[in-house]
Design a protein around this motif. Structure first.
Motif, short mmCIF file in Angstrom:
data_model
loop_
_atom_site.label_atom_id
_atom_site.label_comp_id
_atom_site.label_asym_id
_atom_site.label_seq_id
_atom_site.Cartn_x
_atom_site.Cartn_y
_atom_site.Cartn_z
N ARG A 81 0.35 4.26 -11.75
CA ARG A 81 -0.93 3.64 -11.37
C ARG A 81 -0.96 3.32 -9.87
N PHE A 82 0.14 2.77 -9.39
CA PHE A 82 0.23 2.44 -7.97
C PHE A 82 0.09 3.71 -7.12
N ASN A 83 0.81 4.76 -7.50
CA ASN A 83 0.74 6.02 -6.74
C ASN A 83 -0.67 6.60 -6.76
N ARG A 84 -1.33 6.50 -7.87
CA ARG A 84 -2.70 7.04 -7.95
C ARG A 84 -3.66 6.20 -7.11
N LEU A 85 -3.43 4.90 -7.06
CA LEU A 85 -4.24 4.06 -6.19
C LEU A 85 -4.00 4.43 -4.72
N MET A 86 -2.72 4.63 -4.35
CA MET A 86 -2.40 5.05 -2.97
C MET A 86 -3.01 6.43 -2.67
N ALA A 87 -2.98 7.34 -3.66
CA ALA A 87 -3.58 8.66 -3.49
C ALA A 87 -5.08 8.54 -3.25
N LEU A 88 -5.72 7.67 -4.00
CA LEU A 88 -7.16 7.45 -3.84
C LEU A 88 -7.46 6.89 -2.45
N THR A 103 -4.52 -2.81 10.65
CA THR A 103 -5.59 -2.49 9.71
C THR A 103 -5.20 -1.29 8.84
N PRO A 104 -5.76 -1.23 7.62
CA PRO A 104 -5.40 -0.13 6.72
C PRO A 104 -5.74 1.23 7.34
N GLY A 105 -4.87 2.16 7.11
CA GLY A 105 -5.05 3.53 7.56
C GLY A 105 -3.97 4.38 6.91
N PRO A 106 -4.00 5.67 7.13
CA PRO A 106 -3.06 6.56 6.45
C PRO A 106 -1.59 6.19 6.68
N VAL A 107 -1.21 5.86 7.89
CA VAL A 107 0.19 5.55 8.19
C VAL A 107 0.63 4.29 7.46
N ASN A 108 -0.23 3.28 7.43
CA ASN A 108 0.10 2.03 6.75
C ASN A 108 0.13 2.20 5.24
N ILE A 109 -0.75 3.03 4.71
CA ILE A 109 -0.75 3.28 3.27
C ILE A 109 0.55 3.97 2.85
N VAL A 110 0.99 4.94 3.65
CA VAL A 110 2.26 5.61 3.37
C VAL A 110 3.42 4.62 3.49
N ALA A 111 3.38 3.74 4.48
CA ALA A 111 4.43 2.73 4.63
C ALA A 111 4.48 1.79 3.42
N LEU A 112 3.33 1.39 2.93
CA LEU A 112 3.25 0.53 1.74
C LEU A 112 3.85 1.25 0.54
N LEU A 153 -3.56 14.67 4.94
CA LEU A 153 -3.79 13.46 4.14
C LEU A 153 -4.11 13.81 2.69
N LEU A 154 -4.93 14.85 2.49
CA LEU A 154 -5.26 15.25 1.13
C LEU A 154 -4.04 15.81 0.41
N TYR A 155 -3.17 16.51 1.13
CA TYR A 155 -1.92 17.00 0.54
C TYR A 155 -1.05 15.82 0.10
N MET A 156 -0.93 14.81 0.95
CA MET A 156 -0.14 13.63 0.59
C MET A 156 -0.75 12.92 -0.61
N ALA A 157 -2.09 12.83 -0.63
CA ALA A 157 -2.77 12.20 -1.76
C ALA A 157 -2.49 12.96 -3.05
N TYR A 158 -2.51 14.27 -2.98
CA TYR A 158 -2.21 15.09 -4.16
C TYR A 158 -0.79 14.85 -4.64
N GLN A 159 0.17 14.81 -3.71
CA GLN A 159 1.57 14.59 -4.08
C GLN A 159 1.74 13.24 -4.79
N LEU A 160 1.05 12.21 -4.31
CA LEU A 160 1.13 10.90 -4.97
C LEU A 160 0.44 10.92 -6.32
N ALA A 161 -0.69 11.61 -6.42
CA ALA A 161 -1.46 11.62 -7.66
C ALA A 161 -0.70 12.31 -8.80
N VAL A 162 0.09 13.34 -8.49
CA VAL A 162 0.79 14.07 -9.55
C VAL A 162 2.20 13.54 -9.80
#
Length: 197
Positions: A176-183, A17-26, A81-90
């Motif tokens: 766009r993909f990175n921002r979706l993953m960050a979200l 099921t979706p979760g932080p580890v799987n989102i990072v793997a994707l 998780l928020l730090y990783m989201a920020y890194q993907l967003a920028v």
């Protein structure tokens, strides 16, 4: 036999099921390819399996004695998780030559599991359900079964990301993909925080 099927079903439901580890793997699979992503997959799987075994050996009792540790793990996980989201967003979406050095590592995957409240909940719940009597044979059997299912589940996410990589060759698509993953990571962090409070 029914016990083993129940263990496998629980392991699959919690791992796929979706979760932080799987989102990072994707995301890792999409940006760095499937083979490079296997470092993250291996680290995350071994990190979770170690956590599962330690919970089975009594780590959950330490958390019961000191509830502030549970809160500290929750907050550390949310911040991570928020730090990783920020890194993907920028991220600018440019695929650089040194991308191999920037891919999530084995240790990154393992740390992510230890800071992932979902992993802690799955460990405690599964130990209570399947190894409640403390039988060591069941603990090691369950850990081995969980390892295989967890590895294959996270690898599926990395493989799905690798299949998307063709669509992400253009910088604007990758942005766009990175921002979706960050979200999704930010949403996961908020969800885990809401569940933990």
């Amino acid at each position: 036999m029914t016990l083993y099927l129940s263990m496998a079903a629980f392991a699959l439901a919690s791992s796929i099921t979706p979760g932080p580890v799987n989102i990072v793997a994707l995301s890792c699979g999409a940006q760095f390819g499937f083979t490079t992503s296997l470092r993250h997959v291996t680290g995350a799987t071994l990190g979770f399996t170690l956590l599962l075994v330690l919970v089975g050996l009594g780590l959950h009792e330490v958390l019961a004695w000191w509830p502030w540790l549970t809160t500290a793990i929750l907050w550390a996980g949310v911040v991570f998780l928020l730090y990783m989201a920020y890194q993907l967003a920028v991220d600018n979406g440019r695929l650089s030559q040194d991308a191999q050095r920037q891919a999530p590592s084995f240790w990154y995957g393992a740390l992510l599991q230890w800071l992932n409240p979902k992993a802690w909940l799955a460990s405690v719940a599964s130990m209570g359900a399947f190894v409640g009597d403390g039988e060591m044979r069941l603990l090691w059997l369950f850990a081995g079964l969980y390892f295989v299912i967890c590895y294959l589940s996270i690898a599926c996410w990395a493989y799905a990301g690798a299949m998307l990589s063709g669509l992400l060759q253009r910088a604007h698509n990758l942005r766009r993909f990175n921002r979706l993953m960050a979200l999704l990571l930010a949403f996961s962090a908020c969800y885990l925080l809401a569940e933990g409070i």
